[in-house]
Design a protein around this motif. Structure first.
Motif, PDB file in Angstrom:
ATOM      1  N   ALA A 109       1.075  -1.454   0.089  1.00 51.69           N
ATOM      2  CA  ALA A 109      -0.033  -0.250  -0.043  1.00 51.69           C
ATOM      3  C   ALA A 109       0.937   1.232   0.232  1.00 51.69           C
ATOM      4  O   ALA A 109       1.996   1.341   0.467  1.00 51.69           O
ATOM      5  N   LYS A 110       0.074   2.469  -0.821  1.00 49.00           N
ATOM      6  CA  LYS A 110       0.792   3.535  -0.480  1.00 49.00           C
ATOM      7  C   LYS A 110       1.271   4.110   0.408  1.00 49.00           C
ATOM      8  O   LYS A 110       2.391   5.375   1.071  1.00 49.00           O
ATOM      9  N   GLU A 111       0.061   3.857   1.479  1.00 46.50           N
ATOM     10  CA  GLU A 111      -0.132   4.379   2.256  1.00 46.50           C
ATOM     11  C   GLU A 111       0.784   3.575   4.025  1.00 46.50           C
ATOM     12  O   GLU A 111       1.008   2.752   3.677  1.00 46.50           O
ATOM     13  N   GLY A 112       0.984   5.178   4.504  1.00 45.46           N
ATOM     14  CA  GLY A 112       1.438   3.785   5.319  1.00 45.46           C
ATOM     15  C   GLY A 112       0.494   3.368   6.667  1.00 45.46           C
ATOM     16  O   GLY A 112      -0.313   3.639   7.090  1.00 45.46           O
ATOM     17  N   ILE A 113       1.593   1.872   6.800  1.00 46.80           N
ATOM     18  CA  ILE A 113       0.045   1.334   7.993  1.00 46.80           C
ATOM     19  C   ILE A 113       0.506   1.163   9.095  1.00 46.80           C
ATOM     20  O   ILE A 113       2.149   0.122   8.857  1.00 46.80           O
ATOM     21  N   PHE A 114       0.024   0.868  10.410  1.00 46.78           N
ATOM     22  CA  PHE A 114       1.093   0.351  11.257  1.00 46.78           C
ATOM     23  C   PHE A 114      -0.026  -0.453  12.011  1.00 46.78           C
ATOM     24  O   PHE A 114      -1.052   0.205  11.989  1.00 46.78           O
ATOM     25  N   ILE A 115      -0.147  -1.633  12.989  1.00 48.14           N
ATOM     26  CA  ILE A 115      -0.803  -1.731  13.946  1.00 48.14           C
ATOM     27  C   ILE A 115       0.149  -2.431  15.228  1.00 48.14           C
ATOM     28  O   ILE A 115       1.073  -2.231  15.479  1.00 48.14           O
ATOM     29  N   VAL A 116      -0.491  -1.473  16.228  1.00 47.94           N
ATOM     30  CA  VAL A 116      -0.031  -1.693  17.856  1.00 47.94           C
ATOM     31  C   VAL A 116      -1.038  -2.496  18.547  1.00 47.94           C
ATOM     32  O   VAL A 116      -2.345  -2.851  18.506  1.00 47.94           O
ATOM     33  N   VAL A 142       4.012  -3.381  10.671  1.00 43.24           N
ATOM     34  CA  VAL A 142       4.270  -1.909  10.550  1.00 43.24           C
ATOM     35  C   VAL A 142       4.287  -2.248   8.454  1.00 43.24           C
ATOM     36  O   VAL A 142       5.080  -3.497   8.091  1.00 43.24           O
ATOM     37  N   ASN A 143       4.024  -1.788   7.367  1.00 45.87           N
ATOM     38  CA  ASN A 143       4.528  -1.922   6.351  1.00 45.87           C
ATOM     39  C   ASN A 143       5.187  -1.065   5.908  1.00 45.87           C
ATOM     40  O   ASN A 143       5.752  -0.325   6.295  1.00 45.87           O
ATOM     41  N   GLU A 144       5.908  -1.376   4.137  1.00 47.77           N
ATOM     42  CA  GLU A 144       6.749  -0.757   3.846  1.00 47.77           C
ATOM     43  C   GLU A 144       6.499   0.530   3.948  1.00 47.77           C
ATOM     44  O   GLU A 144       7.298   1.359   2.708  1.00 47.77           O
ATOM     45  N   ALA A 145       5.593   1.391   3.771  1.00 48.46           N
ATOM     46  CA  ALA A 145       5.125   3.002   3.028  1.00 48.46           C
ATOM     47  C   ALA A 145       4.780   3.725   4.528  1.00 48.46           C
ATOM     48  O   ALA A 145       5.828   4.637   4.579  1.00 48.46           O
ATOM     49  N   LEU A 195       5.059   3.563  19.752  1.00 47.45           N
ATOM     50  CA  LEU A 195       5.119   4.037  18.122  1.00 47.45           C
ATOM     51  C   LEU A 195       4.663   5.818  18.422  1.00 47.45           C
ATOM     52  O   LEU A 195       5.388   6.560  18.048  1.00 47.45           O
ATOM     53  N   ALA A 196       3.972   6.059  19.346  1.00 46.24           N
ATOM     54  CA  ALA A 196       3.211   7.429  19.590  1.00 46.24           C
ATOM     55  C   ALA A 196       4.745   8.226  20.625  1.00 46.24           C
ATOM     56  O   ALA A 196       4.813   9.751  19.694  1.00 46.24           O
ATOM     57  N   ARG A 197       5.448   7.492  21.099  1.00 48.52           N
ATOM     58  CA  ARG A 197       6.619   8.592  21.486  1.00 48.52           C
ATOM     59  C   ARG A 197       8.231   8.515  20.249  1.00 48.52           C
ATOM     60  O   ARG A 197       8.415   9.409  20.157  1.00 48.52           O
ATOM     61  N   LEU A 198       7.691   7.410  19.619  1.00 50.04           N
ATOM     62  CA  LEU A 198       9.105   6.689  18.968  1.00 50.04           C
ATOM     63  C   LEU A 198       9.387   8.416  17.318  1.00 50.04           C
ATOM     64  O   LEU A 198       9.766   8.483  17.211  1.00 50.04           O
ATOM     65  N   VAL A 199       7.914   8.731  17.517  1.00 48.93           N
ATOM     66  CA  VAL A 199       7.540   9.703  16.186  1.00 48.93           C
ATOM     67  C   VAL A 199       6.791  10.931  16.492  1.00 48.93           C
ATOM     68  O   VAL A 199       6.848  11.489  15.813  1.00 48.93           O
ATOM     69  N   GLN A 200       6.667  11.054  17.937  1.00 50.73           N
ATOM     70  CA  GLN A 200       5.593  12.279  18.527  1.00 50.73           C
ATOM     71  C   GLN A 200       6.780  13.999  18.217  1.00 50.73           C
ATOM     72  O   GLN A 200       8.504  13.551  18.374  1.00 50.73           O
ATOM     73  N   ILE A 207      -5.080  -0.142  15.172  1.00 47.02           N
ATOM     74  CA  ILE A 207      -4.790   0.125  13.083  1.00 47.02           C
ATOM     75  C   ILE A 207      -4.481   0.804  13.026  1.00 47.02           C
ATOM     76  O   ILE A 207      -5.757   2.052  13.092  1.00 47.02           O
ATOM     77  N   GLY A 208      -3.369   1.719  12.001  1.00 51.25           N
ATOM     78  CA  GLY A 208      -3.343   3.389  11.799  1.00 51.25           C
ATOM     79  C   GLY A 208      -2.974   3.334  10.457  1.00 51.25           C
ATOM     80  O   GLY A 208      -1.954   2.063  10.039  1.00 51.25           O
ATOM     81  N   LEU A 209      -3.622   4.435   9.567  1.00 54.11           N
ATOM     82  CA  LEU A 209      -3.006   4.766   8.624  1.00 54.11           C
ATOM     83  C   LEU A 209      -3.270   5.967   8.065  1.00 54.11           C
ATOM     84  O   LEU A 209      -3.846   6.495   8.529  1.00 54.11           O
ATOM     85  N   PHE A 210      -2.333   5.858   7.085  1.00 56.72           N
ATOM     86  CA  PHE A 210      -1.422   7.139   7.599  1.00 56.72           C
ATOM     87  C   PHE A 210      -1.235   7.910   6.167  1.00 56.72           C
ATOM     88  O   PHE A 210      -0.595   7.378   5.235  1.00 56.72           O
TER      89      PHE A 210
END
Length: 726
Positions: free
Chosen positions: A168-175, A184-187, A204-209, A265-268
């Motif tokens: 997928a072109k959109e970033g996807i992660f599952i926590v 997490v996916n390649e995007a 993840l919230a702290r990793l990318v804040q 599930i997060g899609l961004f």
């Protein structure tokens, strides 16, 4: 994907709900959006919720924050609490700019803020961006649900879902429930810079804040996620290299059998390019593409802000309209490329002359506006304007050729000139044209008093025009009599304005305004027509009185005056044209006595008579007597009133009476205010008179009763009888 597989929102026109209690804001947003989208309108929060909860719901909501009753925050909270409506993107539209309000709104699930006053390109860009992201999110959510169902169905579909997840072109992660990444996916890696190994097991919230959102924002987001099962909004996150970037993020909760959140599930989507495009649109909307200077739109904003600053600080401001002299010649001789280069160099030079708080804007072609704010100490404005003139006149080298123009400038000073933004620009522009007319390469200061006089004149003319159309003018009639016989000869028609607010106005308050204006012709023609109608009415009552009307110079010198008079006479066949007397000032014919004489002769052929009004006040009376075929001379009232006390005035009256007799003309005296005036005039040979000593001007309906009761003073008739006897 095939066309048939596109989500429904791609195949249809998006719908946008505008929620605002201010009609002007609704009108502006509707005018901007209609045609592109289906626009729905709600003027309060309750109505907005009714529309949102109905089918089909809107695709995007422009929501005012401050409204009576239910606030925009309350509306947003209700919508985000509804499982089937929480996905709708909400853009707050408000004049609030505090970070806390923005953080609170975003924590409720709002996607964006649009600050008033609206900037149409920015509004469109944000609506388009969020609708596009809405489509993408809808599609992504559909895919996620499909993939989740496929995972539960069979291994083949699990492999398919994994493939989609990966590519997928959109970033996807599952926590997990502790917010630690389980996949997490390649995007995700491509957008954030964090590898799968970097992310797995990390919170993840702290990793990318990014540090741009406070703790309250994250707590509110977790609360909404627990309550609604999903959350969508714009966030700022940090890449591994430290770069902060915007994302559109959708979080969806997966619950276990007990209803507890098991995974999220997060899609961004990375909004970096979209934001850059938005910034580009904003720059295009507010800056001139050639020179980089503020354009007309931004100038208006800057000028409005400067006016507010001056009011608060008690400062002054100069608005300078600048137009280059000879720029067209540069374009014609050297081409538009050379002209553009000239504009760019002059813009830089003139900008360098101004102070840090001043503004130089290009509003089109070779037109510029400078806004100089601050105290004018020791003629600082004049110094800056002189420097601008000198800079604009400096030679500019373009491709080895020296090009030179100059500038004409118009200046208006605020707050002495208390106009609004448009008025200040217009006044500066008017002054600039006067500078051009005066020889160019100079500046002209706007004359506030003169402009006010012109404006008052224009408004007065319009009021008179409206009064004429509304039939607010009336004629009063001052009797003209023979003092020795007691005969009522008729009357002079005198115009009055029955003003709806100011009452009955004498002619001195409005006739001077139209004296040299074409409107005077319309008013003069109305007077003739009204006088003829009155004579026809009196004639029907058996009263055969004549009426004299005053004719202005402009009306008399109209080429079609005689033909128009003939048309008016034809409307009233019962009126004897000889009963209409046209009074003209002896100065009316000064410009073209030959033409006026011809007009008079043509009108006399119709049967109309003429009188020379205010006779004796001009400097060529003998010429008029010889060349103008008037049957009657009217002695000016200023001489008659003072003849009993002023020997010179008495001599003038005697002279006019003598001239009338010598040239075989009748004579009538104006301004007979007392019995003594009449008693003095009769022996001199003047028996016809009008004035307050006989009667004041009166409405037409009062004239017959007055005429039936009026009798001349016995001293007048006795004197006449004695003169006859001797």
């Amino acid at each position: 994907m095939p066309h048939s597989d596109l989500p429904p929102s791609v195949h249809r026109k998006h719908s946008v709900l505008v929620v605002d209690d201010a009609p002007e804001n609704i009108d502006q947003l509707c005018a901007l959006l209609e045609g592109r989208y289906h626009v729905k309108v709600a003027t309060n929060g309750e109505r907005a919720l009714q529309i949102v909860m109905a089918d089909p719901p809107p695709d995007l909501i422009l929501l005012d924050v401050v409204m009576p009753g239910m606030s925009g925050f309350d509306v947003c909270r209700s919508i985000k609490a509804h499982p089937q409506r929480s996905h709708i993107p909400i853009l707050f539209v408000t004049s609030l700019e505090q970070w806390d309000d923005e953080a609170f709104g975003l924590s409720l699930g709002a996607a964006d803020y649009i600050v008033k006053p609206f900037r149409p390109p920015i509004v469109l860009a944000r609506v388009q961006t969020h609708l596009a992201l809405f489509d993408q999110t809808q599609e992504l959510e559909r895919k996620v649900h499909e993939r989740t169902a496929a995972l539960r169905a069979n291994e083949e579909r699990l492999r398919l879902a994994a493939s989609v997840f990966t590519h997928a072109k959109e970033g996807i992660f599952i926590v997990d429930r502790d917010n630690r990444a389980v996949e997490v996916n390649e995007a995700f890696t491509r957008i954030t810079g964090y590898s799968r190994e970097d992310a797995l097991g990390q919170e993840l919230a702290r990793l990318v804040q990014s540090g741009r959102h406070n703790q309250e924002f994250y707590e509110r987001r977790r609360q909404l996620l627990r309550e609604n099962g999903s959350w969508t909004g714009e966030v700022w996150n940090r890449r591994k290299n430290g770069e902060i970037h915007p994302e559109l993020l959708t979080l969806s909760a997966l619950r276990d059998a007990d209803g507890s959140i098991q995974n999220i599930i997060g899609l961004f989507t990375d909004l970096t390019e979209a934001k850059a495009h938005e910034s580009q649109l904003e720059h295009i909307a507010h800056y001139d593409t050639l020179t980089g200077l503020p354009n007309r739109v931004l100038l208006g904003d800057r000028l409005q802000q400067a006016m507010g600053h001056c009011q608060r600080q008690g400062l002054g401001m100069a608005v300078v309209a600048l137009d280059l002299d000879g720029f067209k010649l540069v374009n014609d001789r050297h081409g538009h490329d050379a002209g553009d280069e000239l504009l760019m160099q002059l813009s830089q030079r003139m900008g360098a002359v101004l102070r840090s708080g001043d503004t130089l804007a290009r509003i089109g072609g070779d037109e510029f506006v400078a806004v100089l704010v601050g105290p004018d100490q020791s003629g600082e404005y004049e110094s800056l304007i002189a420097q601008l003139l000198q800079t604009a006149a400096g030679a500019v080298t373009v491709k080895g050729t020296a090009l030179q123009v100059s500038a004409s400038m118009g200046v208006t000073l605020y707050p002495q000139d208390s106009a609004d933004v448009d008025g200040l620009l217009r006044h500066a522009d008017q002054a600039m044209y006067l500078a051009k007319q005066a020889g160019k390469n100079r500046y002209h200061l706007f004359d506030i008093a003169q402009d006010a006089a012109v404006t008052t004149q224009r408004q007065s003319l319009e009021h008179i025009r409206q009064g004429l159309a509304a039939r607010e003018f009336v004629l009063y009639y001052q009797p003209k009599v023979n003092m020795t016989t007691g005969e009522v000869l008729g009357a002079e028609a005198l115009i009055r304005w029955q003003h709806p607010e100011r009452g009955l106005l004498p002619p001195g308050l409005f006739l001077p305004v139209i004296e040299d204006h074409p409107l005077s012709v319309d008013v003069g023609e109305w007077v003739i027509a009204t006088a003829l109608a009155q004579m026809a009415q009196w004639k029907a009552q058996g009263l055969d009185w004549g009426i004299s009307v005053n004719i202005g110079a402009r009306q008399l010198q109209q080429e079609n005056f005689a033909s128009r008079l003939a048309d008016l006479l034809a409307r009233y066949p019962s009126v004897d044209p000889a009963r209409l007397e046209l009074e003209i000032l002896e100065t009316s014919a000064l410009e073209d006595i030959t033409w006026v004489s011809q007009v008079m002769s043509t009108c006399q052929a119709l049967g109309v008579r003429f009188a020379l009004d205010d006779f004796g006040t001009g400097y060529s009376s003998l010429t008029y007597l010889k060349r103008l075929p008037a049957e009657l001379l009217k002695i000016d009232q200023s001489f008659v009133r003072d003849m009993l006390t002023d020997r010179d005035d008495l001599s003038i009256v005697q002279t006019v009476i003598g001239l009338a007799a010598a040239f075989h003309r009748k004579v009538i005296a104006e301004g007979v205010e007392t019995v003594a005036h009449g008693a003095a005039l009769i022996p001199m040979g003047c028996e016809l008179a009008q004035g307050y000593g006989i009667a004041r001007p009166m409405p037409a309906q009062d004239f017959p009763c007055w005429a039936a009761q009026w009798r001349p003073d016995p001293s007048w008739t006795d004197r006449a009888e004695r003169d006859i006897a001797t």
